[in-house]
Design an enzyme around this catalytic site. Structure first.
Site, PDB file in Angstrom:
ATOM      1  N   HIS A 104       0.859  -1.186   0.000  1.00 34.48           N
ATOM      2  CA  HIS A 104       0.000   0.000   0.000  1.00 34.48           C
ATOM      3  C   HIS A 104       0.890   1.228   0.000  1.00 34.48           C
ATOM      4  O   HIS A 104       1.949   1.245   0.642  1.00 34.48           O
ATOM      5  CB  HIS A 104      -0.892   0.001   1.247  1.00 34.48           C
ATOM      6  CG  HIS A 104      -1.433   1.357   1.603  1.00 34.48           C
ATOM      7  ND1 HIS A 104      -0.877   2.137   2.603  1.00 34.48           N
ATOM      8  CD2 HIS A 104      -2.451   2.082   1.082  1.00 34.48           C
ATOM      9  CE1 HIS A 104      -1.547   3.277   2.682  1.00 34.48           C
ATOM     10  NE2 HIS A 104      -2.500   3.270   1.780  1.00 34.48           N
ATOM     11  N   GLY A 257     -17.055  11.002  -0.755  1.00 33.14           N
ATOM     12  CA  GLY A 257     -16.208  10.627  -1.879  1.00 33.14           C
ATOM     13  C   GLY A 257     -16.808   9.485  -2.679  1.00 33.14           C
ATOM     14  O   GLY A 257     -17.881   8.959  -2.358  1.00 33.14           O
TER      15      GLY A 257
END
Length: 300
Positions: A104, A257
């Site tokens: 990540h 979002g």
């Protein structure tokens, strides 16, 4: 403060990282551009069912709004009542092979503004590694690359950001780390805009040199159903962290979002098993008892 330069860099970083993964996987990302009703939008790129990558995504977003969500103002009440801009690149790679770690990375920039007052801005980011089977040389390379990226900005930077990463990517309800760490920083604005922007770029630019050699070293290692089941079980920890603790996930959802992009980080397959403990002395047990403990990998 040059927000256009930051945006240009982030878009270029997304392009560069996707190009490298396409080279590794011999597949292409699909691109999905989107617009956010409240302001801004983004460009999501996803690769699924590839030769190397079971599911991976590299997102760019630039969103704005009239007020900061609660996840941002909880620890910083001075941000309440300010409009904001948030832009960043966030990625997660879930490989097919259990011997290749999940990785990540995220680099981001925020500006919070209020009429008649100076803007409040900061950078954040980092990267972390989540192996399913531990290898000292992989952990050492990952952390050596991270340390080299931080070195031009002060001898203490790597140590501080490594400790922050170890503390952040931790599951209190499991009493264990998510992986072997890396770098994590937030609220960075000391030393001026140019220094902070350069540090963020150094972190973003060092992600592929940190990860690619590990991928190339492990991608062809033979595995069977046992190793795959262990990978799916450990992916459950990844899901638990992202849905319960991750600040980026909470910010994205609270700021309305794009849900598909926010939850892109979740793996396609995962399993939970009640009260499972790997056999003592097994490689699976070694991951939990040895690798998922904060340690000085650079000096290992």
């Amino acid at each position: 403060m040059d927000t256009d330069a930051v945006k240009t860099y982030l878009l270029g970083l997304q392009d560069a990282i996707c190009a490298e993964f396409e080279d590794l996987d011999h597949s292409r990302f699909i691109t999905d551009s989107w617009v956010r009703q409240e302001g801004g939008g983004g460009r999501s790129r996803v690769l699924a069912g590839g030769e190397l990558i079971e599911k991976g995504g590299v997102n760019f977003s630039h969103v704005m709004g009239a007020s900061m969500p609660g996840s941002a103002t909880h620890n910083r009440p001075e941000l309440a009542g300010r409009s904001f801009q948030a832009m960043g690149v966030s990625l997660v790679i879930h490989p097919n092979n259990p011997y290749v770690p999940t990785s990540h990375a995220n680099v981001r920039f925020f500006v919070a503004e209020k009429e008649g007052e100076a803007p409040i801005w900061w950078f954040g980011g980092g990267y972390d590694l989540t192996p399913y089977y531990g290898f000292d040389e992989d952990c050492k390379h990952w952390h050596e690359t991270a340390k080299a990226a931080c070195a031009p900005f002060g001898d203490e930077v790597y140590s501080e950001y490594k400790q922050w990463c170890d503390a952040y990517f931790y599951l209190p309800h499991r009493n264990e780390a998510r992986g072997v760490g890396g770098l994590f920083f937030d609220d960075l604005n000391s030393g001026g805009f140019d220094r902070c922007f350069a540090l963020m770029r150094a972190v973003g630019d060092s992600y592929m040199p940190a990860y690619r050699p590990i991928v190339e070293r492990r991608r062809h290692q033979v595995f069977d159903e046992r190793q795959k089941d262990w990978q799916l079980y450990r992916r459950g920890r990844y899901v638990e962290f992202n849905l319960v603790y991750d600040r980026g996930t909470l910010f994205g959802l609270q700021s309305n979002g794009r849900t598909e992009s926010i939850l892109m980080s979740l793996p396609p397959l995962v399993r939970w098993e009640y009260a499972y403990k790997p056999p003592k002395g097994s490689p699976e047990s070694e991951l939990v008892t040895y690798y998922l403990k904060p340690r000085d990998w650079v000096s290992a």
